[in-house]
Design an enzyme around this catalytic site. Sequence first.
Site, short mmCIF file in Angstrom:
data_model
loop_
_atom_site.label_atom_id
_atom_site.label_comp_id
_atom_site.label_asym_id
_atom_site.label_seq_id
_atom_site.Cartn_x
_atom_site.Cartn_y
_atom_site.Cartn_z
N TRP A 174 66.79 11.80 13.43
CA TRP A 174 66.42 13.21 13.58
C TRP A 174 67.01 13.69 14.91
CZ3 TRP A 174 61.40 15.12 16.10
CH2 TRP A 174 61.20 16.47 15.87
N LYS A 213 53.78 18.22 7.35
CA LYS A 213 54.27 18.11 5.97
C LYS A 213 53.16 17.68 5.01
CE LYS A 213 57.84 17.61 8.82
NZ LYS A 213 59.02 18.37 9.11
N ASP A 253 57.64 6.67 14.13
CA ASP A 253 57.51 8.11 13.86
C ASP A 253 57.13 8.24 12.39
OD1 ASP A 253 57.92 10.77 13.17
OD2 ASP A 253 59.58 11.03 14.58
N1 KET Z 1 59.59 13.42 13.35
C1 KET Z 1 60.48 13.57 12.35
C2 KET Z 1 61.21 12.38 11.85
C3 KET Z 1 60.70 14.85 11.82
O1 KET Z 1 61.57 14.95 10.84
C4 KET Z 1 60.00 15.96 12.32
C5 KET Z 1 60.27 17.31 11.81
C6 KET Z 1 59.07 15.74 13.34
C7 KET Z 1 58.90 14.47 13.83
C8 KET Z 1 58.26 16.85 13.95
O2 KET Z 1 57.26 17.34 13.16
P1 KET Z 1 56.01 18.13 13.81
O3 KET Z 1 55.91 19.37 13.05
O4 KET Z 1 56.28 18.35 15.26
O5 KET Z 1 54.85 17.21 13.60
N2 KET Z 1 61.33 17.56 11.16
C9 KET Z 1 61.75 18.80 10.49
C10 KET Z 1 61.51 20.06 11.24
C11 KET Z 1 62.06 20.07 12.63
O6 KET Z 1 63.23 19.75 12.85
O7 KET Z 1 61.26 20.40 13.54
C12 KET Z 1 63.21 18.64 10.09
O8 KET Z 1 63.82 17.59 10.35
O9 KET Z 1 63.76 19.57 9.48
#
Ligand code: KET
Length: 397
Positions: free
Chosen positions: A130, A246, A211
């Site tokens: 990511w 999610k 993660d």
């Molecule tokens: N870890 C991973 C692997 C991840 O894909 C995301 C979010 C997060 C953490 C952060 O999620 P939070 O909402 O802070 O709990 N990914 C999607 C959104 C983004 O980039 O913020 C994405 O990859 O599209």
Amino acid sequence: MFQHVEAYPGDPILSLNEAFGKDPRPDKINLSIGIYFDDAGKIPMLPSVRAAEHKVVAEAGARPYLPMEGAANFRTAVQQLLFGADNAAVKAGRVVTIQTVGSSGGLKVGGDFIKRYFPTSTMLISDPSWDNHRAVFEGSGLSVKTYPYYDAATGGLRFDAMLEALKQAEKKSVVLLHACCHNPTGVDLTKAQWQQLVPVLRERELLPFLDLAYQGYVDGIVEDAYAVRLLADAGLSFFVANSFSKSMSLYGERCGALSIVCPDAAQAVNVLGQMKATIRRNYSNPPLHGGQLVARVLSDPELRTMWEAEVVAMRDRIQAMRRKLHEVLSAKLPGRDFSYFLTQRGMFSYTGLSPEQCDRLKEEFGVYLVRSGRMCVAGLNTGNVEATANAMAAVLG
Ligand code: KET
């Protein structure tokens, strides 16, 4: 005064999602950001979460600050969700869990803690990972390097190369591992591979940082926490950041947590204390509302059952879209192998499309994918999957 402030080039995911929002074409298709959309193309409000919200709002009184580490009911519910109700490490008081501002907040607080107490440690992330992993940890002042992960030739995992790199890593390096639903590739370790990883982590004295942002999207809520429970049972010390963005469709409520499994309860007390200090100087304490929705869903048996069924339905819908896209593309371009849509798991597929092909998809067809070729399969629905396949066939053909 601000002439020396350079322009922000934007974020590869969030800026693309903003561009999608501004695109006036009515038939545009958003496969960029990692968000689950329902078959009508909407971000769902899960009935379990809605019911929890009614209850929480009806009971809500004053709005005091939460403690720095967050709400006790949320923290306990998260520990049980991740580690299981009878986990030995939890029972021994070795697990510290703090409520964070999304799992991004958990990564950041963890990164700051690592910089302070392991100042010379390198952060190792998968190649690729990511995009924000590098940004967050470099933002904490850590040096970030990669270990081999994705095999573009096979569309699978370079597991031997990954193990070899970790065997060569400096002691006390921090290893960021996607617990499930690898972002961006959709390629996960098998259970047997996780088991093979454990002795390497132990012998090299590596500090794993899991993660877990997509719990429930691959095999199930419990199944997707396999790595967490395996490392805990193996007696390792590690970090795990998890998210409800999610799994409960609570993106904007910023509900996440960071758990740290410590060697003993005494160390856990000090780790919690320093986590509180880290939070205090970042944002003082987390917000109240969203965490209470999560705690309610997890602890109310009726809502919990509803939520588990909702997660199954989201997962099944993504699987159905994978099958449909595979079917339509295979019929259109018979010479090509699209089986990766079926073998890759969770929310994402790594299509192998080049940045230029992704640009074409966006500009000519209004189909938005991250330029790495990552597709959020959860953005597909019965109304747009054929159009997506047609557009992909046009740029590939
Ligand atoms: N870890 C991973 C692997 C991840 O894909 C995301 C979010 C997060 C953490 C952060 O999620 P939070 O909402 O802070 O709990 N990914 C999607 C959104 C983004 O980039 O913020 C994405 O990859 O599209």
